[in-house]
Design a protein around this motif. Sequence first.
Motif, PDB file in Angstrom:
ATOM      1  N   GLU A 118       0.389  -1.116   0.189  1.00 16.80           N
ATOM      2  CA  GLU A 118       0.318   0.134   0.057  1.00 16.80           C
ATOM      3  C   GLU A 118       0.973   1.175   0.233  1.00 16.80           C
ATOM      4  N   ASN A 119       1.954   1.426   0.008  1.00 19.25           N
ATOM      5  CA  ASN A 119       3.257   2.645   1.014  1.00 19.25           C
ATOM      6  C   ASN A 119       3.722   2.377  -0.416  1.00 19.25           C
ATOM      7  N   THR A 120       3.900   1.757  -1.153  1.00 16.85           N
ATOM      8  CA  THR A 120       4.978   1.570  -1.768  1.00 16.85           C
ATOM      9  C   THR A 120       4.308   0.908  -3.578  1.00 16.85           C
ATOM     10  N   PRO A 121       3.167   1.160  -4.123  1.00 15.91           N
ATOM     11  CA  PRO A 121       2.176   1.136  -4.740  1.00 15.91           C
ATOM     12  C   PRO A 121       2.871   0.953  -6.336  1.00 15.91           C
ATOM     13  N   THR A 122       2.579  -0.210  -6.971  1.00 17.97           N
ATOM     14  CA  THR A 122       2.455  -0.455  -7.963  1.00 17.97           C
ATOM     15  C   THR A 122       1.580  -0.067  -9.482  1.00 17.97           C
ATOM     16  N   ARG A 123       2.443   0.779  -9.828  1.00 11.95           N
ATOM     17  CA  ARG A 123       2.062   1.637 -10.706  1.00 11.95           C
ATOM     18  C   ARG A 123       0.625   1.210 -12.374  1.00 11.95           C
ATOM     19  N   GLU A 124      -0.263   1.575 -12.295  1.00 10.92           N
ATOM     20  CA  GLU A 124      -1.542   1.107 -13.188  1.00 10.92           C
ATOM     21  C   GLU A 124      -1.192   1.903 -14.674  1.00 10.92           C
ATOM     22  N   GLY A 125      -1.597   1.462 -14.990  1.00 13.00           N
ATOM     23  CA  GLY A 125      -2.196   2.369 -16.621  1.00 13.00           C
ATOM     24  C   GLY A 125      -1.114   1.710 -17.909  1.00 13.00           C
ATOM     25  N   LEU A 126      -0.747   2.615 -18.383  1.00 15.20           N
ATOM     26  CA  LEU A 126      -0.147   1.454 -19.671  1.00 15.20           C
ATOM     27  C   LEU A 126       1.306   2.129 -20.187  1.00 15.20           C
ATOM     28  N   PHE A 127       2.010   1.339 -20.746  1.00 11.15           N
ATOM     29  CA  PHE A 127       3.307   1.730 -20.433  1.00 11.15           C
ATOM     30  C   PHE A 127       4.360   1.476 -22.107  1.00 11.15           C
ATOM     31  N   LYS A 128       5.489   1.215 -21.370  1.00 13.10           N
ATOM     32  CA  LYS A 128       6.264   0.007 -22.595  1.00 13.10           C
ATOM     33  C   LYS A 128       7.519  -0.440 -21.890  1.00 13.10           C
ATOM     34  N   VAL A 129       8.348  -1.261 -22.538  1.00 18.22           N
ATOM     35  CA  VAL A 129       9.874  -1.734 -21.714  1.00 18.22           C
ATOM     36  C   VAL A 129      10.943  -0.414 -21.899  1.00 18.22           C
ATOM     37  N   GLU A 130      11.296   0.143 -21.351  1.00 12.85           N
ATOM     38  CA  GLU A 130      12.566   1.299 -21.701  1.00 12.85           C
ATOM     39  C   GLU A 130      13.911   0.973 -21.624  1.00 12.85           C
ATOM     40  N   TRP A 131      13.960  -0.449 -20.908  1.00  8.42           N
ATOM     41  CA  TRP A 131      15.690  -1.366 -21.113  1.00  8.42           C
ATOM     42  C   TRP A 131      15.514  -2.089 -19.570  1.00  8.42           C
ATOM     43  N   LYS A 132      16.910  -2.937 -20.582  1.00 12.58           N
ATOM     44  CA  LYS A 132      16.086  -4.870 -20.085  1.00 12.58           C
ATOM     45  C   LYS A 132      17.963  -4.733 -19.325  1.00 12.58           C
ATOM     46  N   ALA A 133      18.184  -5.856 -17.628  1.00 16.62           N
ATOM     47  CA  ALA A 133      18.743  -6.311 -17.625  1.00 16.62           C
ATOM     48  C   ALA A 133      18.789  -7.631 -17.394  1.00 16.62           C
ATOM     49  N   ARG A 134      19.487  -8.399 -17.413  1.00 13.76           N
ATOM     50  CA  ARG A 134      19.389  -9.792 -17.289  1.00 13.76           C
ATOM     51  C   ARG A 134      19.817  -9.913 -15.716  1.00 13.76           C
ATOM     52  N   ASP A 135      20.952  -9.545 -15.068  1.00 11.23           N
ATOM     53  CA  ASP A 135      21.540  -9.576 -13.251  1.00 11.23           C
ATOM     54  C   ASP A 135      22.111  -7.915 -13.409  1.00 11.23           C
ATOM     55  N   TRP A 136      21.062  -7.961 -11.867  1.00 12.83           N
ATOM     56  CA  TRP A 136      20.879  -6.602 -12.197  1.00 12.83           C
ATOM     57  C   TRP A 136      20.339  -6.617 -11.222  1.00 12.83           C
ATOM     58  N   THR A 137      21.236  -5.407  -9.863  1.00 13.35           N
ATOM     59  CA  THR A 137      20.812  -5.560  -8.256  1.00 13.35           C
ATOM     60  C   THR A 137      20.576  -4.101  -8.073  1.00 13.35           C
ATOM     61  N   SER A 138      19.432  -4.026  -7.262  1.00 15.20           N
ATOM     62  CA  SER A 138      19.152  -2.635  -6.769  1.00 15.20           C
ATOM     63  C   SER A 138      19.941  -1.587  -6.350  1.00 15.20           C
ATOM     64  N   THR A 139      19.525  -0.363  -7.204  1.00 12.61           N
ATOM     65  CA  THR A 139      20.891   0.595  -6.404  1.00 12.61           C
ATOM     66  C   THR A 139      20.214   1.388  -4.248  1.00 12.61           C
ATOM     67  N   ILE A 140      19.230   1.217  -4.496  1.00 11.19           N
ATOM     68  CA  ILE A 140      18.986   1.414  -3.448  1.00 11.19           C
ATOM     69  C   ILE A 140      18.478   0.667  -2.607  1.00 11.19           C
ATOM     70  N   TYR A 141      17.950  -0.710  -2.692  1.00  8.95           N
ATOM     71  CA  TYR A 141      17.468  -1.642  -1.496  1.00  8.95           C
ATOM     72  C   TYR A 141      18.988  -3.125  -1.420  1.00  8.95           C
ATOM     73  N   HIS A 142      19.970  -2.629  -3.184  1.00 13.17           N
ATOM     74  CA  HIS A 142      21.087  -3.489  -2.837  1.00 13.17           C
ATOM     75  C   HIS A 142      20.441  -4.555  -3.086  1.00 13.17           C
ATOM     76  N   THR A 143      19.431  -4.932  -3.495  1.00 16.64           N
ATOM     77  CA  THR A 143      19.107  -6.307  -3.708  1.00 16.64           C
ATOM     78  C   THR A 143      19.075  -7.070  -4.662  1.00 16.64           C
ATOM     79  N   PRO A 144      19.350  -8.391  -5.183  1.00 16.49           N
ATOM     80  CA  PRO A 144      19.560  -8.799  -6.426  1.00 16.49           C
ATOM     81  C   PRO A 144      17.868  -9.023  -7.201  1.00 16.49           C
TER      82      PRO A 144
END
Length: 294
Positions: free
Chosen positions: A211-237
């Motif tokens: 509820e505090n960090t909701p997934t946005r709803e709507g029409l989007f597009k894939v902006e970019w991809k990363a097969r192996d990525w680690t969050s730069t905020i939460y530092h998790t895979p």
Amino acid sequence: MKRSSAVIRRVVLAAAAVALAAGCTPDGSGTGTPAAPPSASAGTPGATPTDAPTSDGKPPSPSATFPTESPSDPASADPSGTPSAKRLLGDGDENEQVRELQARLRQLDFFDRAPTGFYGTMTAGAVKKFQARRGLPETGTVDGTTWRQLLSASRKPTADELKPATTNQLDTPDPRCMTGRVLCISKESRTLAWMIDGRVVSSMDVRFGSENTPTREGLFKVEWKARDWTSTIYHTPMPYAMFFSRGQAVHYSADFAARGYAGASHGCVNVRDRAKLSALFDQVKPGDKVVVHW
């Protein structure tokens, strides 16, 4: 007074600068201009995804289940002693009480998917069918009479019935999903369907933000991809990440695979089937549509 106001203003500006630097606009309300995305082939350092699995989600306690005696309590009956038509559960509710409702309806073959805990059009339709079978007003909402009759016709759901490990059944695709190459994501059925020109190529279970960090709803597009990525905020895979909205992405979640819907993301769309997502990652291209809907 002027000195005090100046100090307050500096504190507010500093806090705003920190928020923008962290990319903390999970509700889409941020006013800062987002940085340009990195190339489609891989994630570049400095990108700011807003999600990774949380580790603080806890399974609901037994007390969270709908109290079985509520509909017959004195407060839910009128003075004549007949059950009240007061609304107990209805459209838009999202909690463990709804999950129990769905599990009981599923026992009776009125609800044909895994319980999600969200009361939407499919749940309302299942309630209407149950009410019609019982000769009750077909309101699509749960009042005291409906709940009491459901209790008498079903048994208390087991833990596996409330949160089954089986794959969720797909929702009816949103009209925006019927043309082109689309990641069609339903919050109500908690599913992702990879569709090409209206045909479902593959599908998988998904989990969303809290509820505090909701997934946005709507029409989007894939902006970019990363097969192996680690969050730069939460530092998790975040393996097999496909970013679609200012840091929110579809990605594999080990936490979702281990704990299911007991947890939540920080806004991303979590997938728990690594093999399915790996195959999907190879098919999806930057620019493909992403539709997130109820």
